[in-house]
Design a protein around this motif. Structure first.
Motif, mmCIF file in Angstrom:
data_model
loop_
_atom_site.group_PDB
_atom_site.id
_atom_site.type_symbol
_atom_site.label_atom_id
_atom_site.label_comp_id
_atom_site.label_asym_id
_atom_site.label_seq_id
_atom_site.Cartn_x
_atom_site.Cartn_y
_atom_site.Cartn_z
ATOM 1 N N GLU A 1 -12.830 14.296 10.105
ATOM 2 C CA GLU A 1 -12.497 12.876 9.948
ATOM 3 C C GLU A 1 -11.941 12.579 8.560
ATOM 4 N N HIS A 2 -12.503 13.213 7.541
ATOM 5 C CA HIS A 2 -12.048 12.963 6.172
ATOM 6 C C HIS A 2 -10.606 13.434 5.981
ATOM 7 N N THR A 3 -10.284 14.613 6.494
ATOM 8 C CA THR A 3 -8.925 15.132 6.367
ATOM 9 C C THR A 3 -7.935 14.217 7.074
ATOM 10 N N ARG A 4 -8.303 13.733 8.243
ATOM 11 C CA ARG A 4 -7.422 12.824 8.965
ATOM 12 C C ARG A 4 -7.224 11.517 8.197
ATOM 13 N N ALA A 5 -8.288 11.052 7.559
ATOM 14 C CA ALA A 5 -8.168 9.831 6.753
ATOM 15 C C ALA A 5 -7.193 10.033 5.602
ATOM 16 N N LEU A 6 -7.249 11.207 4.969
ATOM 17 C CA LEU A 6 -6.300 11.507 3.894
ATOM 18 C C LEU A 6 -4.882 11.582 4.441
ATOM 19 N N GLY A 7 -4.728 12.257 5.573
ATOM 20 C CA GLY A 7 -3.403 12.408 6.159
ATOM 21 C C GLY A 7 -2.747 11.081 6.494
ATOM 22 N N GLN A 8 -3.536 10.108 6.884
ATOM 23 C CA GLN A 8 -2.993 8.799 7.248
ATOM 24 C C GLN A 8 -2.429 8.041 6.047
ATOM 25 N N GLN A 9 -2.791 8.473 4.839
ATOM 26 C CA GLN A 9 -2.346 7.752 3.634
ATOM 27 C C GLN A 9 -1.098 8.364 3.004
ATOM 28 N N ILE A 10 -0.635 9.501 3.510
ATOM 29 C CA ILE A 10 0.444 10.233 2.831
ATOM 30 C C ILE A 10 1.678 9.363 2.637
ATOM 31 N N GLU A 11 2.120 8.654 3.670
ATOM 32 C CA GLU A 11 3.314 7.829 3.545
ATOM 33 C C GLU A 11 3.004 6.413 3.061
ATOM 34 N N ARG A 12 1.731 6.051 3.005
ATOM 35 C CA ARG A 12 1.345 4.711 2.551
ATOM 36 C C ARG A 12 1.154 4.655 1.041
ATOM 37 N N ARG A 13 0.757 5.770 0.442
ATOM 38 C CA ARG A 13 0.429 5.769 -0.988
ATOM 39 C C ARG A 13 1.656 5.410 -1.817
ATOM 40 N N ARG A 14 1.437 4.575 -2.828
ATOM 41 C CA ARG A 14 2.498 4.191 -3.750
ATOM 42 C C ARG A 14 1.971 4.222 -5.181
ATOM 43 N N THR A 15 2.838 4.570 -6.103
ATOM 44 C CA THR A 15 2.503 4.472 -7.522
ATOM 45 C C THR A 15 2.664 3.025 -7.961
ATOM 46 N N HIS A 16 1.690 2.535 -8.717
ATOM 47 C CA HIS A 16 1.728 1.167 -9.229
ATOM 48 C C HIS A 16 2.144 1.209 -10.691
ATOM 49 N N ARG A 17 2.973 0.259 -11.108
ATOM 50 C CA ARG A 17 3.502 0.289 -12.474
ATOM 51 C C ARG A 17 3.287 -1.039 -13.190
ATOM 52 N N ALA A 18 2.130 -1.652 -12.965
ATOM 53 C CA ALA A 18 1.813 -2.919 -13.635
ATOM 54 C C ALA A 18 0.302 -3.002 -13.797
ATOM 55 N N GLY A 19 -0.194 -4.201 -14.038
ATOM 56 C CA GLY A 19 -1.636 -4.390 -14.130
ATOM 57 C C GLY A 19 -2.239 -4.536 -12.747
ATOM 58 N N PHE A 20 -3.543 -4.694 -12.699
ATOM 59 C CA PHE A 20 -4.259 -4.823 -11.435
ATOM 60 C C PHE A 20 -4.932 -6.190 -11.352
ATOM 61 N N THR A 21 -5.435 -6.506 -10.174
ATOM 62 C CA THR A 21 -6.237 -7.709 -10.011
ATOM 63 C C THR A 21 -7.599 -7.488 -10.669
ATOM 64 N N ASP A 22 -8.376 -8.548 -10.745
ATOM 65 C CA ASP A 22 -9.708 -8.456 -11.354
ATOM 66 C C ASP A 22 -10.759 -7.875 -10.408
ATOM 67 N N LEU A 23 -10.378 -7.587 -9.179
ATOM 68 C CA LEU A 23 -11.334 -7.007 -8.240
ATOM 69 C C LEU A 23 -11.785 -5.633 -8.736
ATOM 70 N N PRO A 24 -13.070 -5.368 -8.784
ATOM 71 C CA PRO A 24 -13.551 -4.100 -9.355
ATOM 72 C C PRO A 24 -13.395 -2.930 -8.387
ATOM 73 N N VAL A 25 -13.207 -1.750 -8.943
ATOM 74 C CA VAL A 25 -13.234 -0.514 -8.153
ATOM 75 C C VAL A 25 -14.697 -0.093 -8.034
#
Length: 328
Positions: free
Chosen positions: A110-134
């Protein structure tokens, strides 16, 4: 017992190569090419796409290729094959990063499939972030992901250490901005509005003027002397996020490739949880600043990537070369 046909194998290879195109790379240079012989994929570094001024050693090039290698591995597992990988298999062919053959048939977890689903969705961000915590538990999980690939991801906890990393980033960016040749190399990969190029950084994928995070992490000036770039809502995207360092014990070509695989594994898992990453490699492109980081911040491990992790509602935009363009 699970069995796979030749058609299954060919479909898996095609899917893996399509996925590999979406791996992250410095300035979206996509410095790789692929070849297929029977059931084996060859991943090669495209040295014509190396940053000759910013990356003379090819460290960032091999990190990018390592990210493509992990993407291939993940896609093959999602297609039901266990990949058999040989890294740098031929000393007489230094551009041959790895060969990947298809091993035993096996269903992906299941974990590998979850990673695979993000391959084309992932994007590099080049600005600041929202205040929502990680969430801290996610950061802990990401450190385990990096460790599984032979690298170390360390969140920078103290405000003093974060300021050191930010200050080094600012210093490096200022020095590089004063170097006309380096600047021209960077903007070579900045795509103007309306460009039909399928590599480089699109104009709507970087801010026209950088959001001032606190502390301030300088961004690449892709809009140098141009009115390019996207307008960013400064009031919504000024949080720094979690600053993290990706390191390795040594600094060999093998470890650069391992760092790239760890990086992509971290990014895909982060993306699966709604977290994006912004990268800051400026200080790592200057020997003295990188060495300072290694000795004073990284516990004498070699820093391979500086990143900020955070939450943004900007989907971003990216481009990739077509599969025929990267098949050699």
């Amino acid at each position: 017992m699970i069995t796979r046909t030749t058609q299954d194998r060919d479909r898996a290879i095609h899917s893996a190569l399509e996925a590999a195109r979406w791996a992250p790379s410095v300035h979206n240079t996509q410095p790789w090419s692929f070849a297929v012989s029977g059931g084996e994929i060859s991943l090669r570094a495209d040295v014509e796409r190396k940053l000759r001024m910013g990356d003379p050693s090819g460290r960032e090039l091999l990190i990018s290729c390592g990210a493509a290698l992990f993407t291939i591995r993940t896609a093959l597992r999602c297609e039901g094959f266990e990949p058999i990988v040989r890294v740098l298999p031929d000393p007489d062919r230094p551009s041959l990063v790895a060969t990947i053959s298809l091993g035993e048939a096996a269903d992906a977890d299941e974990h590998t499939r979850a990673l695979g689903q993000q391959i084309e969705r992932r994007r590099t961000h080049r600005a600041g972030f929202t205040d929502l915590p990680v969430p801290e538990r996610l950061v802990d999980a990401l450190t385990r992901e990096a460790r599984a690939e032979g690298a170390k991801l360390t969140p920078v906890g103290s405000p003093e250490a974060v300021e050191i990393v930010a200050a080094l980033t600012r210093a490096a960016q200022a020095a590089q901005s004063a170097d006309r040749v380096l600047t021209l190399e960077v903007i070579r990969w900045a795509r103007p509005p309306g460009s039909t190029r399928t590599d480089g950084v699109p104009a709507d994928a970087y801010p026209r003027s950088a959001a001032h995070t606190d502390p301030y992490f300088a961004q690449r000036d892709y809009a140098w002397r141009h009115e390019w770039g996207a307008e960013v809502g400064q009031e919504q995207t000024t949080a720094t996020g979690v600053v993290a360092l990706l390191t390795t014990r040594g600094d060999t070509r093998e470890e650069w490739i391992a760092a790239g695989q760890a990086l992509q594994r971290v990014l895909l898992d982060a993306c699966a949880h709604g977290v994006s990453a912004a990268f800051h490699t400026q200080a790592l492109e200057m020997y003295h600043l990188r060495e300072f980081l290694r000795q004073e911040v990284c516990g004498h491990e070699y820093p391979q990537m500086i990143m900020r992790l955070g939450i943004t509602f900007d989907d971003g935009h990216s481009v990739r070369r077509s599969l025929p363009e990267v098949l050699g």
